[in-house]
Design a protein around this motif. Sequence first.
Motif, short mmCIF file in Angstrom:
data_model
loop_
_atom_site.label_atom_id
_atom_site.label_comp_id
_atom_site.label_asym_id
_atom_site.label_seq_id
_atom_site.Cartn_x
_atom_site.Cartn_y
_atom_site.Cartn_z
N VAL A 118 0.85 -1.20 0.00
CA VAL A 118 0.00 0.00 0.00
C VAL A 118 0.88 1.24 0.00
CG1 VAL A 118 -1.80 1.30 1.19
CG2 VAL A 118 -1.79 -1.21 1.31
N THR A 119 0.77 2.05 -1.03
CA THR A 119 1.51 3.31 -1.12
C THR A 119 0.51 4.45 -1.23
OG1 THR A 119 3.33 2.21 -2.28
CG2 THR A 119 3.25 4.61 -2.40
N PHE A 120 0.59 5.40 -0.34
CA PHE A 120 -0.24 6.60 -0.44
C PHE A 120 0.51 7.65 -1.28
CE2 PHE A 120 -2.77 6.18 3.82
CZ PHE A 120 -3.43 5.08 3.31
N ILE A 121 -0.22 8.32 -2.15
CA ILE A 121 0.36 9.39 -2.97
C ILE A 121 -0.46 10.65 -2.77
CG2 ILE A 121 0.94 10.17 -5.30
CD1 ILE A 121 1.24 7.29 -6.13
N ARG A 122 0.21 11.73 -2.41
CA ARG A 122 -0.44 13.04 -2.34
C ARG A 122 0.05 13.88 -3.51
NH1 ARG A 122 0.21 17.49 2.50
NH2 ARG A 122 2.27 17.71 1.53
N VAL A 123 -0.88 14.41 -4.29
CA VAL A 123 -0.55 15.27 -5.42
C VAL A 123 -1.07 16.66 -5.12
CG1 VAL A 123 -0.82 15.64 -7.90
CG2 VAL A 123 -0.69 13.31 -7.00
N THR A 124 -0.20 17.65 -5.28
CA THR A 124 -0.56 19.04 -4.95
C THR A 124 -0.39 19.93 -6.17
OG1 THR A 124 1.71 19.42 -4.18
CG2 THR A 124 0.08 18.81 -2.52
N ASN A 125 -1.15 21.03 -6.19
CA ASN A 125 -0.97 22.02 -7.27
C ASN A 125 -0.36 23.30 -6.69
OD1 ASN A 125 -3.04 23.39 -5.98
ND2 ASN A 125 -4.54 23.09 -7.62
N GLU A 126 -0.21 24.30 -7.54
CA GLU A 126 0.47 25.54 -7.13
C GLU A 126 -0.33 26.33 -6.11
OE1 GLU A 126 -2.05 26.19 -10.72
OE2 GLU A 126 -0.49 24.77 -10.13
N LYS A 127 -1.62 26.02 -5.93
CA LYS A 127 -2.46 26.70 -4.94
C LYS A 127 -2.50 25.93 -3.61
CE LYS A 127 -5.57 28.61 -8.48
NZ LYS A 127 -6.98 28.65 -8.96
N ASN A 128 -1.65 24.92 -3.50
CA ASN A 128 -1.61 24.06 -2.31
C ASN A 128 -2.90 23.25 -2.13
OD1 ASN A 128 1.04 24.59 -1.41
ND2 ASN A 128 0.36 26.51 -0.45
N GLU A 129 -3.67 23.09 -3.18
CA GLU A 129 -4.78 22.14 -3.16
C GLU A 129 -4.20 20.75 -3.36
OE1 GLU A 129 -8.28 24.85 -5.18
OE2 GLU A 129 -6.78 23.92 -6.47
N ARG A 130 -4.86 19.72 -2.83
CA ARG A 130 -4.30 18.38 -2.96
C ARG A 130 -5.39 17.35 -3.23
NH1 ARG A 130 -7.36 18.75 1.65
NH2 ARG A 130 -6.53 17.74 3.50
N THR A 131 -4.96 16.29 -3.86
CA THR A 131 -5.78 15.10 -4.03
C THR A 131 -4.91 13.92 -3.65
OG1 THR A 131 -7.28 13.91 -5.51
CG2 THR A 131 -5.19 14.66 -6.45
N VAL A 132 -5.54 12.78 -3.34
CA VAL A 132 -4.75 11.64 -2.86
C VAL A 132 -5.17 10.37 -3.61
CG1 VAL A 132 -4.54 12.70 -0.58
CG2 VAL A 132 -6.31 10.98 -0.98
N TYR A 133 -4.23 9.43 -3.63
CA TYR A 133 -4.45 8.13 -4.27
C TYR A 133 -3.86 7.04 -3.39
CZ TYR A 133 -4.96 11.09 -8.46
OH TYR A 133 -5.34 12.05 -9.36
N SER A 134 -4.39 5.85 -3.54
CA SER A 134 -3.78 4.65 -2.96
C SER A 134 -3.27 3.80 -4.11
CB SER A 134 -4.79 3.87 -2.12
OG SER A 134 -5.28 4.64 -1.05
N LEU A 135 -1.98 3.51 -4.09
CA LEU A 135 -1.35 2.68 -5.11
C LEU A 135 -1.21 1.28 -4.52
CD1 LEU A 135 -0.07 2.85 -7.94
CD2 LEU A 135 2.09 3.40 -6.84
#
Length: 791
Positions: free
Chosen positions: A664-681
């Motif tokens: 289980v790998t968690f991934i946090r992806v962020t944009n230039e506005k510091n908004e984020r979305t997450v995924y489980s790999l």
Amino acid sequence: MRMFRPCMYFVSLFFLLPACQINNTLFSSIAPAPTPIALPAPAENPVSYAEEIRPILEKKCVTCHSCYDAPCQLNLEGAEGLLRGAFRESIYGGARTEAMQPTRLGFDEQTISGWRERGFYSVLHAENKQSEALISSMISLAKQFPFPANSKLPDSIELGISRKNQCASSEKFTDYAHEYPLSGMPFAVTGLSDQEYSLLAGWVKQGAVIPDEPVILTSDEKKVIEEWEMFFNQNENRNKLVARWLFEHLFVASLYFPELEGAPRFFEILRSSTPSGTDIEPIVTVNPNDDPMGPFFYRLRPITGSIVHKRRIPYPLHQEKQQRINALFFNKPWPMGNLPGYSYTERANPFVTFVDIPAYARYQFMLDDAEYFVRTFIHGPVCRGQIATDVIRDHFWTLFQDPESDLFVTNTAYQREAIPLLAMPGQNDNLLKMGKNWLHYLKRHNDYQALRQNQYVSQQPQGASLAHIWDGAGKNKNALLTIFRHHNSASVVGGLVGDIPQTLWLMDYPLLERTYYELVVNFDVFGNVAHQLLTRLYFDVIRNGSEHNFMRLMPAGQREAILHDWYQDLGKLKFGIVYERIDDESPSAEIFTTENPKQELAHRILARFQSVNTMPSDPLNRCQNSNCSRPDEPQWVQSADAALSNLAARPAAGLSGIKQLPEVTFIRVTNEKNERTVYSLLRDRAHSNVAFILGEELRYQPEKDQLTIYPGITGSYPNFIFDVPVAQIGEFVTLLGNAEKMEHFEYIVETWGIRRTHPQFWEILHDFTAWQSERQPLIAGIFDINRYENF
């Protein structure tokens, strides 16, 4: 004794094999400790447990010290566990010959003195004047020897849930510190800040005072609790029988009242010797269907302490639910005999115990909240699921038979004939009788499978069809579930997620109920090796039964070949010896036009049940066009989706980076506005079969491993975290997919990885909880890092 040996040989040959290769673990010698740094001074101002200490424990201690797998049984979810302290014996002693005495907080002892008599020792107070409180010594040791920022930990530090915990006392701490200088607390991770250390050390020095904080219920909570306790404690025998069945199916739930305003408070249902309106005095039994040995009342008690993800299994109690119970169980009269007792037979076979309650009512109640029931035995509540998980595939879909097509529900004569064959092992944990006991229950199970097969061939001569699968009445999304195994833990999510899996389950009422009773009601985490082995072996045949049910949908003449693909190599030996032979002759009502009927049927299922599928398209894993992203998400999230989809549903033979990844790998992806979305790999490890307990590594097929990209969070035990700016997600995906060698993967870790020693480790870990709290507050909680890797 002469009779026992062949039975045990039989068990070892056909259930424990292949176990001929067990590698010895070689531990590196301990490196000399560096020069200790100066410690911050303990706080001198009065320190508040509730306002200052509790938040520190929640942020940096509960992630390891919670539930039954808390190291040294030091459970820090609440004040009771902190005051109880630590214990040298592990709950997960699977090889023990005798069951251990249960040590459940809130049940097995009500006083600290009682826990001391059991052998628990304080971590808040020194044992003598020459020593310090254990918690002070442990945090001081870690603070004196910090790890370099975002560095890989030394090989001398053993990680993982199988590591041997030393469980030092304050009196023996000097020896512990000398032998394990890099093993202070928090263990093997970025430690306490100077302020956190100062507060915690100061609080302990001031006496580690934990004021009593009684739970104050609102008037609305008191009212709804009174209503539900009155509902569960009605005097008529039918109500008593239904209440017992409901209690045995809800005792692990985190109950909440959605009709009340504000953030939900969670409750548990238990048996008390005292009636509603008085203080609760729990009836203490190992299992919920053990004899209470006297009068009792069903009561609702607030669940206190920190919310941890791995044990949160929410279940709503509202007026609509009460109306549903009345409609299912009491709208039509049914004959009622004497109330059942708590004998061996009644505990081993719930179909005997609750035979008077219409099977339709029981099954439909479970289907209404099927995800809850599957989560109880897949997700928890024992917090380490090796018994359940080493018998299942890493990724599969689960469907349920429609009650109107379930012959156990609709055919009374068949039901009466089947019930005696549905008893489950595990109640008798006598080691010397284990082999004989297992063969007895195995024969009953296989007799039932043969009976079931004959009945369905007779009653459904045209064969099984998708019309026989429960469709949730077109609106209940509990109808379709996906289960992921993460080696020694597992998770369940709604909908059909990921690429079409190798195996699918089709569960009817006897399978669903037996799985629940075998793995939840009758399972004792404190039990001995005989109990745990018999539980595991029986779940193996339950899984096989679910696969057989699905096989009835496959065309005649091809079922055996499909099953042989699921049970390769030594797995084939169990057919004809352990598993009941597959019916490969009776027809299927489904018509097939391709040479891959399983794939064809899976696509048909996806099309037919779209209305109850929470992920009907799953563009990340089942992309059918060039736009592999979720259309309702913002553009920057869509670009992350599209990039990550390149990793999904591709065998490791063409995606070399898979072999570097943990479960289980968690991934946090962020944009230039510091908004984020997450995924489980999720790494879905391929196996030649899952028919044996030991030697799993010998059955891996790593070239067939695949990744499932889950948009959100699934899994309670992240093995690693990556934090990736959306502008770099394409580069991340390319490098990860081509990480043929470990040094390639190490570059990815150095660039985007969040090691245990990362300066922002805690902030980023808890941001995943915050993200889930915003979207799924009922299941959000603190994640466990006992399985976090050292890359």
